[in-house]
Design a protein around this motif. Sequence first.
Motif: not given
Length: 254
Positions: A27-32, A38-39, A45-46
């Motif tokens: 779960v932690t790896m998926v979140l990371i 996202i970043k 996009e920036s």
Amino acid sequence: MENEGSNIFLLILFGSLLTLLMAGFIVTMVLIHRSRQIKNKQKLESLKAEFEKTILNVEKEIQEETLNHVGRELHDNIGQLLSLTKLTLNNSKPEKIQEGKQLVNQVIKEVRNLSKSLNLDWVATVDLDVYIQKELGKLERLEFCKVEYERTGEPIAYENSKKLVLIRVIQECLNNAIKHAKPEIIKIKLDYYHDFLEVSISDDGIGFDTNLESAGSGMNNLKSRMKTIGGTIEIHSELKKGTQIKLLLPNSNA
């Protein structure tokens, strides 16, 4: 039996804890991973927004230069021809009327030439090699300073937006040398490699302190422009030792 039951219980407990730890790790790896995605998306996009802003600014500069050019041509060239045509046609002598007709034809020709210069699609037809030689040729004809030009390798075909920004950066580097460097000679070298283009611009002028705030803002502007097209810029300068600028632009087709 009790010992065996305890061992089984401990094994089950250990297995459960191990499973929980593995699940927590996954779960932690998926979140990371999602956070990084996202970043990266935000960064992309920036960069895209900055690129579009740079292109708009460059196009705006070209439009302003074009309008200034049109204004000068209308006032100094076509306006003068029309005034001369009016004076000529006011004279009733046959030879003056014929001369007036010739002037009208000349005005029509000048207007056609002016309309062609308004087409901003000129970038597609620009050969970078020829463009730089023409810019250096102007300095040589004006006897501003000596110039040298060299090119190695086979030219890389860049998309118009990238070529437009690259042209403006090169032009800005030349303008800075003309305005501030007081050089005896300006050298430009294009090295086309398989996967990137290297543009070297150097002069033997008075140089400048790259740590000064005014110089820093100009360099940051050039760096920002190169960054939007995936390139980089290196600037080295010392007082009384001239300036060396290196532009690197990857070949996206390599």
